[in-house]
Write an enzyme that holds these catalytic residues in place. Structure first.
Site, PDB file in Angstrom:
ATOM      1  N   TYR A 199       0.817  -1.213   0.000  1.00 30.26           N
ATOM      2  CA  TYR A 199       0.000   0.000   0.000  1.00 30.26           C
ATOM      3  C   TYR A 199       0.856   1.270   0.000  1.00 30.26           C
ATOM      4  O   TYR A 199       0.328   2.364   0.158  1.00 30.26           O
ATOM      5  CB  TYR A 199      -0.939   0.025   1.213  1.00 30.26           C
ATOM      6  CG  TYR A 199      -2.094  -0.973   1.128  1.00 30.26           C
ATOM      7  CD1 TYR A 199      -2.331  -1.712  -0.021  1.00 30.26           C
ATOM      8  CD2 TYR A 199      -2.949  -1.156   2.206  1.00 30.26           C
ATOM      9  CE1 TYR A 199      -3.377  -2.622  -0.094  1.00 30.26           C
ATOM     10  CE2 TYR A 199      -4.006  -2.061   2.144  1.00 30.26           C
ATOM     11  CZ  TYR A 199      -4.217  -2.789   0.988  1.00 30.26           C
ATOM     12  OH  TYR A 199      -5.256  -3.676   0.928  1.00 30.26           O
TER      13      TYR A 199
ATOM     14  N   LYS B  78       4.449 -14.303   4.905  1.00 28.12           N
ATOM     15  CA  LYS B  78       4.663 -15.270   3.824  1.00 28.12           C
ATOM     16  C   LYS B  78       6.145 -15.207   3.450  1.00 28.12           C
ATOM     17  O   LYS B  78       6.516 -15.028   2.284  1.00 28.12           O
ATOM     18  CB  LYS B  78       3.726 -14.906   2.659  1.00 28.12           C
ATOM     19  CG  LYS B  78       3.654 -15.913   1.556  1.00 28.12           C
ATOM     20  CD  LYS B  78       2.734 -17.079   1.818  1.00 28.12           C
ATOM     21  CE  LYS B  78       2.806 -18.031   0.634  1.00 28.12           C
ATOM     22  NZ  LYS B  78       2.239 -19.343   0.859  1.00 28.12           N
TER      23      LYS B  78
ATOM     24  N   ASP C 240      -1.330 -17.789   4.379  1.00 34.44           N
ATOM     25  CA  ASP C 240      -2.350 -18.556   3.653  1.00 34.44           C
ATOM     26  C   ASP C 240      -2.896 -19.689   4.530  1.00 34.44           C
ATOM     27  O   ASP C 240      -4.104 -19.881   4.638  1.00 34.44           O
ATOM     28  CB  ASP C 240      -1.826 -19.060   2.306  1.00 34.44           C
ATOM     29  CG  ASP C 240      -0.466 -19.730   2.388  1.00 34.44           C
ATOM     30  OD1 ASP C 240       0.183 -19.655   3.454  1.00 34.44           O
ATOM     31  OD2 ASP C 240      -0.049 -20.340   1.391  1.00 34.44           O
TER      32      ASP C 240
ATOM     33  N   ASP D  43      -5.147  -6.217   6.359  1.00 35.11           N
ATOM     34  CA  ASP D  43      -6.408  -5.706   5.822  1.00 35.11           C
ATOM     35  C   ASP D  43      -7.326  -6.880   5.498  1.00 35.11           C
ATOM     36  O   ASP D  43      -8.485  -6.938   5.925  1.00 35.11           O
ATOM     37  CB  ASP D  43      -6.096  -4.876   4.566  1.00 35.11           C
ATOM     38  CG  ASP D  43      -7.282  -4.068   4.085  1.00 35.11           C
ATOM     39  OD1 ASP D  43      -8.285  -3.987   4.816  1.00 35.11           O
ATOM     40  OD2 ASP D  43      -7.199  -3.523   2.976  1.00 35.11           O
TER      41      ASP D  43
ATOM     42  N   ASP E 120     -10.604  -8.457   7.813  1.00 32.96           N
ATOM     43  CA  ASP E 120     -11.950  -8.505   7.229  1.00 32.96           C
ATOM     44  C   ASP E 120     -12.511  -9.921   7.322  1.00 32.96           C
ATOM     45  O   ASP E 120     -13.708 -10.112   7.551  1.00 32.96           O
ATOM     46  CB  ASP E 120     -11.931  -8.061   5.756  1.00 32.96           C
ATOM     47  CG  ASP E 120     -12.047  -6.554   5.601  1.00 32.96           C
ATOM     48  OD1 ASP E 120     -11.656  -5.834   6.529  1.00 32.96           O
ATOM     49  OD2 ASP E 120     -12.527  -6.100   4.546  1.00 32.96           O
TER      50      ASP E 120
HETATM   51 MG    MG Z   1     -10.323  -2.986   4.266  1.00 31.53          MG
END
Ligand code: MG
Ligand code: NAI
Length: 332
Positions: free
Chosen positions: A120, A173, A205, A229, A233
């Site tokens: 990001y 990872k 994962d 993120d 969620d």
């Molecule tokens: Mg989000």
């Protein structure tokens, strides 16, 4: 001492749930000075800018900011606001409350997500008509800073178990992204070792399978930006809906608190939005400002209302935002 709190309702149900959270803060024996500021789609329509400089400056200079949600302009508002408060960690608790129909009732986890870099960081390029690239940024300093926050968080007993011995899990990872996640993993584990905090690791994962199968195995989870993120969620899906999830963007000397949900255009303006996420965000704000017992009081009041009602439509009830808010204030 009075705390200056900037209040940005934003758009949609932000205009309903943020006033509810402010009402709860006003019921506490804590001195706040609330300063209203504008941002979001409506602000862009009115002024040409989704995040006016005045709002940015107010958030940057405040003791803390409470934000609702912005519509289409969300990214133009929230990313600069996180920068305004110099946030390096995004704190996202996901807890299944008694009385709420959750997919995994045993879930009680807190994600500590790196908030400034990873994929990001914004370095995307179009190299040709058919080829785009993204540069992932991972620094030892940001990784260590996140880990130091995680160690303090656990040592202070702020994890779900409330026990300094609970340690944390770092999800990464590093077996594939050896350089970037390798650096992240190494930095985080080194800080945990220096601070004497117990740290487990999971490949992200495999973790995405293990978490929904048995969330009770986990407590505090430390992640790089994108992984945090996505995985937080996923955890939100385990606990019964967006109307419940608060978050904090914590910086060195400032912080911004916001519900995880957006503007909910499908129910905006009807007065039926669930104020819980915004009220729990306000509880995190109160604790951040040093009033830990008062934050816990808010949490207890919210838990009582979730368990006994009244409840909003998203939780199967028929109460309005105001009725739920009044019930929380009543318990306080
Ligand atoms: Mg989000
Ligand atoms: P959303 O979170 O606004 O809504 C998703 C679903 O959850 C809707 O059915 C909504 O009614 C329900 N919901 C959300 N919060 C609720 C609450 N407190 N009480 C009851 N029901 C609730 O996400 P969506 O629909 O993807 O996005 C809508 C708008 O919000 C978009 O313009 C998006 O850009 C923006 N958004 C802004 C965010 C922010 O400002 N941080 C975060 C996410 C979305």
């Amino acid at each position: 001492m009075s705390h200056e709190v900037v209040v940005i309702e934003g758009d949609g149900i932000g205009r309903e749930v943020v006033p509810a959270a402010v009402e709860v803060l006003e019921a506490l024996p804590v001195d706040f000075e609330f300063v209203a500021a504008e941002a979001g789609d409506e602000t862009r329509e009115a002024t040409g800018e989704a995040l006016p400089d005045a709002t940015y400056d107010l958030a940057a200079d405040a003791d803390a900011t409470l934000f609702g949600a912005a519509g289409e302009t969300a990214a133009d508002v929230i990313l600069p606001l996180r920068e305004a408060v110099d946030s390096f960690v995004n704190v996202r608790p996901a807890k299944a409350y008694p009385g709420v129909d959750a997919l995994r009732p045993g879930t009680d986890v807190v994600f500590l997500r790196e908030n400034t870099e990873g994929v990001y960081a914004g370095h995307e390029d179009r190299l040709s008509e058919g080829l785009s690239t993204l540069t992932r940024v991972v620094t030892s300093s940001a990784s260590r800073e996140l880990a130091e926050y995680a160690c303090e968080f656990v040592t202070d007993g702020r994890g779900p178990a409330g026990d300094p011995e609970e340690g944390f899990t770092v999800a990464h990872k590093a077996n594939v992204m050896r350089e970037t996640d390798g650096r992240f993993r190494e930095a985080v584990l080194a800080v945990a070792e220096e601070r004497g905090v117990d740290a487990d690791e999971e490949l992200m994962d495999a973790f995405a399978t293990k978490l929904p199968l048995d969330p009770s195995q986990y407590g505090v989870i430390v992640c790089p930006n994108l992984a945090g993120d996505v995985l937080s969620d996923l955890a939100a899906g385990l606990v019964g809906g967006l109307g419940l999830l608060p978050s904090a963007n914590v910086g060195h000397d400032n912080a911004l608190f916001e519900p995880v949900h957006g503007t909910a255009p499908d129910i905006a303006g009807e007065g039926v939005a669930n104020p819980t996420a915004a009220i729990l965000s306000a509880a995190m704000l109160v604790e951040y400002l040093g009033h830990v017992p008062e934050g816990q009081q808010v949490r207890n009041a919210v838990e009582g209302v979730l368990s006994d009602g009244p409840r909003t439509g998203d939780l199967g009830g028929s109460a309005t935002t105001d009725e739920v808010t009044a019930a929380v204030v009543d318990r306080l």
